[in-house]
Design a protein around this motif. Structure first.
Motif, mmCIF file in Angstrom:
data_model
loop_
_atom_site.group_PDB
_atom_site.id
_atom_site.type_symbol
_atom_site.label_atom_id
_atom_site.label_comp_id
_atom_site.label_asym_id
_atom_site.label_seq_id
_atom_site.Cartn_x
_atom_site.Cartn_y
_atom_site.Cartn_z
ATOM 1 N N SER A 131 11.132 -70.157 52.837
ATOM 2 C CA SER A 131 10.137 -70.359 51.779
ATOM 3 C C SER A 131 8.823 -70.740 52.431
ATOM 4 C CB SER A 131 10.587 -71.479 50.824
ATOM 5 O OG SER A 131 9.537 -71.820 49.935
ATOM 6 N N HIS B 214 15.062 -69.012 48.200
ATOM 7 C CA HIS B 214 15.537 -70.372 47.936
ATOM 8 C C HIS B 214 17.009 -70.533 48.276
ATOM 9 C CE1 HIS B 214 17.702 -69.347 44.088
ATOM 10 N NE2 HIS B 214 16.919 -68.298 44.201
ATOM 11 N N ALA C 224 14.710 -74.724 48.348
ATOM 12 C CA ALA C 224 13.263 -74.589 48.572
ATOM 13 C C ALA C 224 12.478 -75.678 47.858
ATOM 14 C CB ALA C 224 12.791 -73.210 48.123
ATOM 15 N N THR D 138 19.333 -71.513 39.505
ATOM 16 C CA THR D 138 19.804 -72.547 40.433
ATOM 17 C C THR D 138 20.934 -73.379 39.850
ATOM 18 O OG1 THR D 138 18.047 -74.061 39.677
ATOM 19 C CG2 THR D 138 17.578 -72.706 41.617
#
Length: 296
Positions: free
Chosen positions: A52, A61, A67, A114
């Protein structure tokens, strides 16, 4: 500019990241590959590469430790990384607009990618359809066999959809910025701080709630006369700082004019947050009555 991202099933974060890059820098040569040589040779890497760093064109990420995350704890996915690098410029230099789009759109996409739950249903297993769900639905079904070219075409369609959404968000944020200036001017020039008069209807709730603590009603011209709305206790809330009088609730035309003594009164919503009239004189008379009454 050559941009590489991963092949196979796509997700909202890589799709929206590519869309944002295309809006920021123009036409892209897009390659979907995990071949290390291809990834290394590209100008920009999205969701691949394990780094990143916007200075080197890296927006991934998936590396150990991720990240980073925002102050509220929502971790960055590829869309958020691209938006952090280019969002302010895309919003015409308006940091508030870029931040509002991050809150309204980008963070939800990042959280979905995520694995962070930010919405819970209050009605059984019912879930709202999100942009992440819309993008996911554009992938091939589990038993649908597509060659690489057909999968890439699906990805391109998804990017087009995401770009359209981003364009509307950017246009909306710019319009909100224009409204922000006009509403602040209206608050500043109000002769009675309890009544904010606008030149036309526009987004005002967040601005009046935050910037005019004494405001109770907002009035504005509309296509068939004038409207007046009660200021909510907080933006997005149905509770008002001061309801319109109960005796007006649900009345219209002659019945409302008789109840208020104001010729030209047109309609009062049963929930007592909105009233309309045919002229400015009439709406201001209704405003005065609402302020003088007990709101009961």
């Amino acid at each position: 500019m050559q941009v590489v991202t991963h092949p196979g099933n796509f997700h909202a974060d890589d799709v929206f990241a590519i869309a944002a890059l295309r809006l920021a820098v123009g036409p892209l040569e897009l390659v979907r590959s995990r071949d290390e040589a291809v990834v290394a040779a590209a100008d920009v890497r999205v969701d691949v590469g394990g780094r990143s760093d916007p200075a080197t064109g890296d927006f991934d990420h998936h590396q150990r430790g991720g990240a980073g995350e925002r102050p509220n704890g929502i971790r960055y996915a590829s869309f958020g990384l691209v938006w952090r690098a280019h969002g302010v410029a895309l919003a015409g230099g308006d940091e508030e607009a870029a931040a509002s789009i991050d809150e309204r759109l980008v963070q939800g996409v990042d959280a979905n990618d995520t694995g962070q739950t930010i919405v819970r249903s209050e009605v059984g297993d019912v879930r709202p359809m999100t942009v992440s769900g819309v993008v996911a639905a554009m992938n091939p079904a589990w038993d649908e066999e597509l060659d690489d070219a057909a999968q890439d075409a699906r990805f391109a369609q998804a990017v087009d959809v995401a770009e359209g959404i981003l364009e509307r968000e950017l246009a909306g944020a710019a319009a909100f910025g224009r409204a922000r200036r006009l509403v602040r001017d209206a608050i500043a020039r109000a002769q009675d701080p309890r009544i904010v008069e606008l030149d036309r209807n526009m987004p005002w709730r967040e601005l009046v709630v935050a910037g005019a603590p004494g405001a109770l009603y907002v009035v504005y011209p509309k296509s068939d006369g004038w409207g007046m709305q009660a200021v909510p206790v907080k933006a997005g809330d149905f509770a008002n700082r001061r309801d319109l009088p109960a005796a007006w609730a649900g009345l219209s035309d002659d019945a409302l004019a008789e109840a208020t003594g104001v010729p030209g009164a047109m309609f009062c919503h049963p929930a007592r947050f909105y009233v309309s009239a045919r002229t400015r004189e009439a709406i201001m008379a209704l405003a005065t009555l609402a302020l003088d009454g007990d709101g009961a």
